[in-house]
Design an enzyme around this catalytic site. Structure first.
Site: not given
Length: 170
Positions: A37, A78
């Site tokens: 990700s 993230k």
């Protein structure tokens, strides 16, 4: 004499555990990247030094954070895209923060996939986080679970130390 040695040993172990917990929760910890990700910035298996004390300070857009995932019992790595008071929207594959297109030279593609054309105005202590891999289905992030509260931030990534050839400050 034996009883004192056993007690001393137990106290030493307890003290070591308390120090380790303090260091991990209030100074720094190690995070391992699991998944793609954050590609191309981070890759599967990268090991990061993360600053735990930073969860008590102001966290800025662009910083990479380790969060408690709101949708399961894992930690996610993230990038902070927007913080409390910011307005974020998605239009024509672009990320727009406070009315301006966000310049993102770290993403995997120039197009950011987003199903809904929602606009979020973040409350105080809320953050909008996304993975750098913007290909469809490659990152479970705030586009799917919404903004996160600051209390979900465990630490801020500071330095990638493994693999050795990719060592860098983040």
């Amino acid at each position: 004499m034996k009883k004192n040695e056993v007690l001393s040993f137990i106290l030493t172990i307890v003290a070591a555990l308390l120090i380790a917990l303090f260091v991990r929760n209030f100074l720094f910890n190690i995070a391992i990247v699991n998944g793609e990700s954050m590609h191309p910035t981070l890759n599967e298996g990268d090991k990061l030094i993360c600053l735990s004390y930073r969860k008590f300070t102001e966290i800025h857009p662009g910083e990479i954070v380790v969060i408690d995932a709101p949708n399961d019992n894992r930690s996610y790595i993230k990038r902070v895209i927007a913080k409390g008071g910011d307005t974020i929207e998605f239009r024509d594959g672009e990320v727009i923060v406070n009315g301006e297109i966000l310049e993102e030279n770290y993403t995997s593609t120039d197009y950011t996939d987003y199903e809904n054309q929602d606009t979020y105005t973040l409350k105080e202590n809320e953050y909008f986080v996304m993975g750098d891999n913007r290909l469809p289905g490659m990152s479970v992030d705030s586009r799917y679970f919404g903004p996160i509260d600051k209390k979900r931030i465990k630490s801020v990534a500071y330095y990638r130390f493994l693999p050795l050839k990719d060592r860098t400050k983040l």
